[in-house]
Each structure stands twice: as structure tokens, then as C-alpha cells.
Design a protein around this motif. Sequence first.
Motif, PDB file in Angstrom:
ATOM      1  N   ASN A   1      79.547  70.499  19.217  1.00 24.82           N
ATOM      2  CA  ASN A   1      80.861  71.087  19.471  1.00 24.82           C
ATOM      3  C   ASN A   1      80.760  72.588  19.697  1.00 24.82           C
ATOM      4  O   ASN A   1      81.425  73.140  20.577  1.00 24.82           O
ATOM      5  CB  ASN A   1      81.812  70.810  18.309  1.00 24.82           C
ATOM      6  N   ARG A   2      79.933  73.247  18.918  1.00 24.44           N
ATOM      7  CA  ARG A   2      79.807  74.701  19.045  1.00 24.44           C
ATOM      8  C   ARG A   2      79.127  75.106  20.340  1.00 24.44           C
ATOM      9  O   ARG A   2      79.540  76.055  21.000  1.00 24.44           O
ATOM     10  CB  ARG A   2      79.075  75.286  17.837  1.00 24.44           C
ATOM     11  N   VAL A   3      78.097  74.387  20.699  1.00 28.91           N
ATOM     12  CA  VAL A   3      77.366  74.750  21.911  1.00 28.91           C
ATOM     13  C   VAL A   3      78.264  74.515  23.144  1.00 28.91           C
ATOM     14  O   VAL A   3      78.267  75.323  24.085  1.00 28.91           O
ATOM     15  CB  VAL A   3      76.016  73.995  21.956  1.00 28.91           C
ATOM     16  N   LYS A   4      79.054  73.469  23.104  1.00 30.10           N
ATOM     17  CA  LYS A   4      79.985  73.195  24.207  1.00 30.10           C
ATOM     18  C   LYS A   4      81.082  74.257  24.257  1.00 30.10           C
ATOM     19  O   LYS A   4      81.427  74.764  25.328  1.00 30.10           O
ATOM     20  CB  LYS A   4      80.594  71.807  24.030  1.00 30.10           C
ATOM     21  N   LYS A   5      81.621  74.619  23.095  1.00 27.86           N
ATOM     22  CA  LYS A   5      82.662  75.641  23.022  1.00 27.86           C
ATOM     23  C   LYS A   5      82.148  76.987  23.527  1.00 27.86           C
ATOM     24  O   LYS A   5      82.833  77.676  24.290  1.00 27.86           O
ATOM     25  CB  LYS A   5      83.159  75.767  21.580  1.00 27.86           C
ATOM     26  N   LEU A   6      80.948  77.357  23.108  1.00 28.53           N
ATOM     27  CA  LEU A   6      80.364  78.619  23.559  1.00 28.53           C
ATOM     28  C   LEU A   6      80.182  78.634  25.073  1.00 28.53           C
ATOM     29  O   LEU A   6      80.478  79.627  25.737  1.00 28.53           O
ATOM     30  CB  LEU A   6      79.023  78.869  22.863  1.00 28.53           C
ATOM     31  N   ARG A   7      79.717  77.530  25.623  1.00 31.22           N
ATOM     32  CA  ARG A   7      79.500  77.451  27.076  1.00 31.22           C
ATOM     33  C   ARG A   7      80.826  77.630  27.809  1.00 31.22           C
ATOM     34  O   ARG A   7      80.906  78.372  28.785  1.00 31.22           O
ATOM     35  CB  ARG A   7      78.853  76.122  27.455  1.00 31.22           C
ATOM     36  N   LYS A   8      81.860  76.962  27.321  1.00 28.40           N
ATOM     37  CA  LYS A   8      83.163  77.066  27.978  1.00 28.40           C
ATOM     38  C   LYS A   8      83.752  78.467  27.830  1.00 28.40           C
ATOM     39  O   LYS A   8      84.339  78.989  28.780  1.00 28.40           O
ATOM     40  CB  LYS A   8      84.112  76.011  27.430  1.00 28.40           C
ATOM     41  N   GLU A   9      83.601  79.071  26.665  1.00 23.51           N
ATOM     42  CA  GLU A   9      84.094  80.440  26.460  1.00 23.51           C
ATOM     43  C   GLU A   9      83.429  81.425  27.415  1.00 23.51           C
ATOM     44  O   GLU A   9      84.066  82.353  27.905  1.00 23.51           O
ATOM     45  CB  GLU A   9      83.835  80.894  25.020  1.00 23.51           C
ATOM     46  N   HIS A  10      82.141  81.225  27.652  1.00 16.77           N
ATOM     47  CA  HIS A  10      81.391  82.121  28.534  1.00 16.77           C
ATOM     48  C   HIS A  10      81.472  81.690  29.997  1.00 16.77           C
ATOM     49  O   HIS A  10      80.896  82.354  30.865  1.00 16.77           O
ATOM     50  CB  HIS A  10      79.922  82.194  28.090  1.00 16.77           C
TER      51      HIS A  10
ATOM     52  N   ASN B   1      77.324  66.944  14.545  1.00 18.10           N
ATOM     53  CA  ASN B   1      78.193  67.103  15.703  1.00 18.10           C
ATOM     54  C   ASN B   1      78.775  68.501  15.777  1.00 18.10           C
ATOM     55  O   ASN B   1      79.254  68.907  16.825  1.00 18.10           O
ATOM     56  CB  ASN B   1      79.308  66.067  15.683  1.00 18.10           C
ATOM     57  N   LEU B   2      78.733  69.211  14.665  1.00 16.21           N
ATOM     58  CA  LEU B   2      79.191  70.593  14.672  1.00 16.21           C
ATOM     59  C   LEU B   2      78.374  71.409  15.673  1.00 16.21           C
ATOM     60  O   LEU B   2      78.916  72.234  16.406  1.00 16.21           O
ATOM     61  CB  LEU B   2      79.091  71.193  13.265  1.00 16.21           C
ATOM     62  N   PHE B   3      77.069  71.141  15.731  1.00 17.16           N
ATOM     63  CA  PHE B   3      76.211  71.819  16.705  1.00 17.16           C
ATOM     64  C   PHE B   3      76.686  71.531  18.114  1.00 17.16           C
ATOM     65  O   PHE B   3      76.879  72.449  18.916  1.00 17.16           O
ATOM     66  CB  PHE B   3      74.741  71.404  16.541  1.00 17.16           C
TER      67      PHE B   3
ATOM     68  N   ARG C   1      73.048  67.971  28.634  1.00 16.80           N
ATOM     69  CA  ARG C   1      74.281  67.227  28.338  1.00 16.80           C
ATOM     70  C   ARG C   1      74.149  66.428  27.048  1.00 16.80           C
ATOM     71  O   ARG C   1      75.137  66.232  26.338  1.00 16.80           O
ATOM     72  CB  ARG C   1      74.633  66.300  29.497  1.00 16.80           C
ATOM     73  N   PHE C   2      72.941  65.959  26.751  1.00 13.11           N
ATOM     74  CA  PHE C   2      72.715  65.245  25.490  1.00 13.11           C
ATOM     75  C   PHE C   2      72.984  66.153  24.289  1.00 13.11           C
ATOM     76  O   PHE C   2      73.426  65.696  23.245  1.00 13.11           O
ATOM     77  CB  PHE C   2      71.298  64.684  25.399  1.00 13.11           C
ATOM     78  N   TYR C   3      72.713  67.451  24.427  1.00 10.96           N
ATOM     79  CA  TYR C   3      73.009  68.392  23.342  1.00 10.96           C
ATOM     80  C   TYR C   3      74.509  68.462  23.105  1.00 10.96           C
ATOM     81  O   TYR C   3      74.960  68.447  21.965  1.00 10.96           O
ATOM     82  CB  TYR C   3      72.504  69.797  23.663  1.00 10.96           C
ATOM     83  N   GLU C   4      75.263  68.553  24.187  1.00 11.52           N
ATOM     84  CA  GLU C   4      76.713  68.663  24.054  1.00 11.52           C
ATOM     85  C   GLU C   4      77.352  67.363  23.574  1.00 11.52           C
ATOM     86  O   GLU C   4      78.411  67.393  22.960  1.00 11.52           O
ATOM     87  CB  GLU C   4      77.345  69.107  25.372  1.00 11.52           C
ATOM     88  N   SER C   5      76.707  66.235  23.847  1.00  7.38           N
ATOM     89  CA  SER C   5      77.270  64.951  23.403  1.00  7.38           C
ATOM     90  C   SER C   5      76.840  64.608  21.977  1.00  7.38           C
ATOM     91  O   SER C   5      77.364  63.671  21.381  1.00  7.38           O
ATOM     92  CB  SER C   5      76.860  63.830  24.363  1.00  7.38           C
ATOM     93  N   GLY C   6      75.866  65.353  21.454  1.00  9.31           N
ATOM     94  CA  GLY C   6      75.379  65.101  20.105  1.00  9.31           C
ATOM     95  C   GLY C   6      74.334  63.996  20.026  1.00  9.31           C
ATOM     96  O   GLY C   6      73.967  63.573  18.939  1.00  9.31           O
ATOM     97  N   ASP C   7      73.838  63.557  21.178  1.00  7.07           N
ATOM     98  CA  ASP C   7      72.818  62.506  21.191  1.00  7.07           C
ATOM     99  C   ASP C   7      71.414  63.040  20.948  1.00  7.07           C
ATOM    100  O   ASP C   7      70.537  62.297  20.510  1.00  7.07           O
ATOM    101  CB  ASP C   7      72.855  61.751  22.524  1.00  7.07           C
TER     102      ASP C   7
END
Length: 73
Positions: A7-16, A3-5, A35-41
Motif C-alpha cells: 500500500n505504501r509503495v503504491k501510494k508513494l508512486r501515485k503521489e510522485h 500489505n502495508l508495504f 506490479r507484484f510489489y504493489e499487489s503484495g504478492d
Amino acid sequence: MSNLFSNRVKKLRKEHKTPQKEIADALGISTRAYRFYESGDRFPDFQGLLILADFYDVSLDYLAGRSDIRERR
């Protein structure tokens, strides 16, 4: 990866301030699939990881949660 992945990909998207569709287009996938990447599915394949690392200019280790250092070496 974990889930760290996601969380990080979502955080990076929001930062940018990047829309999910823009990243999905860069990856060549649907917005729903992204969206599945950001949800960790689901997780990207190796090529997808490279695209994300280049898109955000971070290291693969950072994306995968193996390091807290964003910068590539």
C-alpha cells in the motif's frame, strides 16, 4: 513485511506521479515484477528496499510498515 508495504509503495508512486516502468527500471526489474510489489504478492530484496527508500526519500522503517514517519533520520 505486509500489505502495508504494498500500500505504501503504491501510494508513494501515485503521489510522485511516477510510472511503474520508471520505478521498475530503477530497480532493474520488469514492470510486471514491480506490479507484484504493489499487489503484495512479492517483496523486494534488501537492495531493492534501499533503492525504493532512496527513490522516494523515505526511511526503510516507513516502507516496511514499522513506522509512520517518512523522514529518514
